[in-house]
Design a protein around this motif. Structure first.
Motif, PDB file in Angstrom:
ATOM      1  N   LYS A   1       0.837  -1.211   0.000  1.00  0.00           N
ATOM      2  CA  LYS A   1       0.000   0.000   0.000  1.00  0.00           C
ATOM      3  C   LYS A   1       0.872   1.260   0.000  1.00  0.00           C
ATOM      4  CE  LYS A   1      -3.742   2.180   2.610  1.00  0.00           C
ATOM      5  NZ  LYS A   1      -4.650   2.013   3.757  1.00  0.00           N
TER       6      LYS A   1
ATOM      7  N   GLN B   1      -5.655   1.726  -6.011  1.00  0.00           N
ATOM      8  CA  GLN B   1      -5.755   0.274  -5.964  1.00  0.00           C
ATOM      9  C   GLN B   1      -6.207  -0.276  -7.313  1.00  0.00           C
ATOM     10  OE1 GLN B   1      -8.341  -1.045  -2.788  1.00  0.00           O
ATOM     11  NE2 GLN B   1      -6.596  -1.602  -1.508  1.00  0.00           N
TER      12      GLN B   1
ATOM     13  N   SER C   1      -6.897  -5.462  -2.498  1.00  0.00           N
ATOM     14  CA  SER C   1      -7.320  -4.960  -1.191  1.00  0.00           C
ATOM     15  C   SER C   1      -7.075  -5.995  -0.093  1.00  0.00           C
ATOM     16  CB  SER C   1      -8.798  -4.571  -1.224  1.00  0.00           C
ATOM     17  OG  SER C   1      -9.233  -4.179   0.054  1.00  0.00           O
TER      18      SER C   1
END
Length: 107
Positions: A15, A25, A40
């Motif tokens: 991330k 994302q 995710s």
């Protein structure tokens, strides 16, 4: 040292480097050829990656594999130093590639 949750550490680093690269994302998921939901789950530490996905990640994010396993608060792996090392390696590889290409073109 307390027990490490390597998936969580890995996910947080993915991330971090995704955001550092200026990618959402959805954008990174598309480049990795996975669903945004899959990415995710990786970023939250729910799942780990295959070696092929790991190879794609380090290539797309332009980082060394070790960067994705960095544990914040450890003095042994400083992002600034790592970036300098990566820069030196890239410069040397580019130089070697040019030198080899020149030699081959003279054959």
């Amino acid at each position: 040292m307390d027990e490490l949750n390597i998936r969580k550490i890995f996910g947080e680093n993915v991330k971090y480097y995704r955001k550092k690269a200026g990618l959402s994302q959805e954008q990174l998921a598309e480049k990795l050829d996975v669903s945004p939901n899959h990415l995710s789950v990786i970023e939250t530490g729910g799942k780990f990656v295959t070696y092929k996905l790991l190879e794609k990640m380090i290539s797309i994010l332009d980082i060394m594999p070790a960067a994705l396993f960095y544990v914040p608060g450890t003095a042994s792996n400083d992002d600034t130093i790592q970036n300098k090392i990566n820069s030196i390696i890239k410069t040397e590889l580019d130089s070697a590639y040019k030198e080899i290409s020149n030699k081959i073109s003279k054959l």
